[in-house]
Design a protein around this motif. Sequence first.
Motif, PDB file in Angstrom:
ATOM      1  N   GLY A 131       0.781  -1.224   0.000  1.00 14.99           N
ATOM      2  CA  GLY A 131       0.000   0.000   0.000  1.00 14.99           C
ATOM      3  C   GLY A 131       0.814   1.276   0.000  1.00 14.99           C
ATOM      4  N   ILE A 132       2.130   1.143   0.146  1.00 16.92           N
ATOM      5  CA  ILE A 132       3.022   2.303   0.142  1.00 16.92           C
ATOM      6  C   ILE A 132       3.519   2.547  -1.270  1.00 16.92           C
ATOM      7  CG2 ILE A 132       5.206   3.254   1.007  1.00 16.92           C
ATOM      8  CD1 ILE A 132       4.855   1.401   3.456  1.00 16.92           C
ATOM      9  N   SER A 133       3.516   3.784  -1.701  1.00 12.48           N
ATOM     10  CA  SER A 133       4.086   4.179  -2.986  1.00 12.48           C
ATOM     11  C   SER A 133       5.114   5.265  -2.718  1.00 12.48           C
ATOM     12  CB  SER A 133       3.000   4.695  -3.927  1.00 12.48           C
ATOM     13  OG  SER A 133       3.556   5.082  -5.167  1.00 12.48           O
ATOM     14  N   LEU A 134       6.354   5.006  -3.116  1.00 11.42           N
ATOM     15  CA  LEU A 134       7.459   5.925  -2.852  1.00 11.42           C
ATOM     16  C   LEU A 134       8.107   6.298  -4.177  1.00 11.42           C
ATOM     17  CD1 LEU A 134      10.127   5.567  -0.048  1.00 11.42           C
ATOM     18  CD2 LEU A 134      10.841   5.953  -2.399  1.00 11.42           C
ATOM     19  N   ASN A 135       8.225   7.576  -4.439  1.00 11.80           N
ATOM     20  CA  ASN A 135       8.820   8.075  -5.685  1.00 11.80           C
ATOM     21  C   ASN A 135      10.190   8.672  -5.381  1.00 11.80           C
ATOM     22  OD1 ASN A 135       9.569   9.624  -7.957  1.00 11.80           O
ATOM     23  ND2 ASN A 135       7.439   9.873  -8.564  1.00 11.80           N
ATOM     24  N   PRO A 136      11.288   7.979  -5.719  1.00 11.76           N
ATOM     25  CA  PRO A 136      12.617   8.504  -5.418  1.00 11.76           C
ATOM     26  C   PRO A 136      12.930   9.804  -6.151  1.00 11.76           C
ATOM     27  CG  PRO A 136      12.718   6.153  -5.884  1.00 11.76           C
ATOM     28  CD  PRO A 136      11.355   6.623  -6.293  1.00 11.76           C
ATOM     29  N   GLY A 137      12.299  10.028  -7.294  1.00 15.87           N
ATOM     30  CA  GLY A 137      12.575  11.253  -8.041  1.00 15.87           C
ATOM     31  C   GLY A 137      12.068  12.498  -7.340  1.00 15.87           C
ATOM     32  N   THR A 138      10.878  12.397  -6.751  1.00 12.30           N
ATOM     33  CA  THR A 138      10.276  13.554  -6.076  1.00 12.30           C
ATOM     34  C   THR A 138      10.315  13.436  -4.558  1.00 12.30           C
ATOM     35  OG1 THR A 138       8.079  12.533  -6.082  1.00 12.30           O
ATOM     36  CG2 THR A 138       8.688  13.856  -8.005  1.00 12.30           C
ATOM     37  N   GLN A 139      10.666  12.240  -4.061  1.00 10.91           N
ATOM     38  CA  GLN A 139      10.664  11.936  -2.626  1.00 10.91           C
ATOM     39  C   GLN A 139       9.267  12.100  -2.023  1.00 10.91           C
ATOM     40  OE1 GLN A 139      13.904  13.691  -0.419  1.00 10.91           O
ATOM     41  NE2 GLN A 139      15.442  12.892  -1.826  1.00 10.91           N
ATOM     42  N   GLN A 140       8.250  11.890  -2.838  1.00  6.54           N
ATOM     43  CA  GLN A 140       6.880  11.907  -2.340  1.00  6.54           C
ATOM     44  C   GLN A 140       6.459  10.481  -1.999  1.00  6.54           C
ATOM     45  OE1 GLN A 140       4.801  13.844  -5.574  1.00  6.54           O
ATOM     46  NE2 GLN A 140       4.991  15.845  -4.600  1.00  6.54           N
ATOM     47  N   VAL A 141       5.692  10.355  -0.922  1.00  5.50           N
ATOM     48  CA  VAL A 141       5.264   9.052  -0.424  1.00  5.50           C
ATOM     49  C   VAL A 141       3.762   9.096  -0.192  1.00  5.50           C
ATOM     50  CG1 VAL A 141       5.522   7.340   1.407  1.00  5.50           C
ATOM     51  CG2 VAL A 141       7.506   8.681   0.672  1.00  5.50           C
ATOM     52  N   SER A 142       3.083   8.020  -0.556  1.00  7.50           N
ATOM     53  CA  SER A 142       1.650   7.907  -0.266  1.00  7.50           C
ATOM     54  C   SER A 142       1.368   6.532   0.316  1.00  7.50           C
ATOM     55  CB  SER A 142       0.812   8.131  -1.525  1.00  7.50           C
ATOM     56  OG  SER A 142       1.078   7.113  -2.491  1.00  7.50           O
ATOM     57  N   TYR A 143       0.241   6.442   1.009  1.00  3.73           N
ATOM     58  CA  TYR A 143      -0.189   5.181   1.617  1.00  3.73           C
ATOM     59  C   TYR A 143      -1.658   4.971   1.275  1.00  3.73           C
ATOM     60  CZ  TYR A 143      -0.726   1.551   5.224  1.00  3.73           C
ATOM     61  OH  TYR A 143      -0.957   0.363   5.891  1.00  3.73           O
ATOM     62  N   HIS A 144      -1.929   3.926   0.503  1.00  2.00           N
ATOM     63  CA  HIS A 144      -3.276   3.672  -0.022  1.00  2.00           C
ATOM     64  C   HIS A 144      -3.837   4.914  -0.713  1.00  2.00           C
ATOM     65  CE1 HIS A 144      -3.326  -0.270   1.732  1.00  2.00           C
ATOM     66  NE2 HIS A 144      -3.170   0.210   2.954  1.00  2.00           N
ATOM     67  N   GLY A 145      -2.973   5.570  -1.483  1.00  4.69           N
ATOM     68  CA  GLY A 145      -3.387   6.708  -2.289  1.00  4.69           C
ATOM     69  C   GLY A 145      -3.381   8.045  -1.589  1.00  4.69           C
ATOM     70  N   GLU A 146      -3.139   8.067  -0.274  1.00  6.75           N
ATOM     71  CA  GLU A 146      -3.134   9.315   0.471  1.00  6.75           C
ATOM     72  C   GLU A 146      -1.703   9.755   0.744  1.00  6.75           C
ATOM     73  OE1 GLU A 146      -5.771  11.186   1.258  1.00  6.75           O
ATOM     74  OE2 GLU A 146      -7.026   9.743   0.176  1.00  6.75           O
ATOM     75  N   PRO A 147      -1.360  11.043   0.487  1.00  6.24           N
ATOM     76  CA  PRO A 147       0.008  11.504   0.732  1.00  6.24           C
ATOM     77  C   PRO A 147       0.382  11.406   2.209  1.00  6.24           C
ATOM     78  CG  PRO A 147      -1.455  13.349   0.263  1.00  6.24           C
ATOM     79  CD  PRO A 147      -2.238  12.118  -0.011  1.00  6.24           C
ATOM     80  N   VAL A 148       1.632  11.063   2.454  1.00  8.56           N
ATOM     81  CA  VAL A 148       2.164  10.946   3.810  1.00  8.56           C
ATOM     82  C   VAL A 148       3.382  11.854   3.920  1.00  8.56           C
ATOM     83  CG1 VAL A 148       3.145   9.410   5.547  1.00  8.56           C
ATOM     84  CG2 VAL A 148       1.362   8.563   3.998  1.00  8.56           C
TER      85      VAL A 148
END
Length: 220
Positions: A131-148
Amino acid sequence: MRLLLIEDDVALGEGIHQALGREGYTVDWLQDGASALHSLLSETFDLAVLDLGLPRMDGLEVLRRLRDSGSNLPVLILTARDDTEDRIAGLDAGADDYLIKPFDLAELKARLRALLRRSAGRAQMLIEHAGISLNPGTQQVSYHGEPVALTPKEYQLLHELLSPPGRVMTRDHLMQLLYGWNEEAESNTLEVHIHHLRKKFSTDLIRTIRGVGYLVEERR
């Protein structure tokens, strides 16, 4: 991500050190080839940025000895040597990339991100797990679609534990990753970061392996 910067130009080294630190990297900095080779062979880094014209040992010799040791650490050469022959020599010695001074800082950052993705075996940008999505390019992280929202240290720690999951990370390794040589940290700092990540994601995301370190389980 822990980087070793090997650069004897003090002004340039300070600029790179500060710029990459602001990007969330843990950056250790050395100014001569012999010290760099010793550290590369005795400590754990995710990537090295290597000048060629170094005191005590030329950068090409550092690179050759590093590769002779069997290390596959990603190495980006950062140098004023711009002849085609110099580029060929650097790549043949085992460099993964070659960037000429003067350079654009944004390009250096992009090249580092690309090298780190390749070294982790990922062509795609996103790291996705449980459920975690981590983007190394932007360093943005979300959990089940919600930003963290994560602090830089929390981001570094999560990135390491997910790259890839299934590996036990020792406490010493994680402390070196987060703080390198120059930052002081309280004895319970790592545990505090782990606690915060569990609160932001899931209490069972990160397992404590007693006497060893921490683990994010692979999902099958």
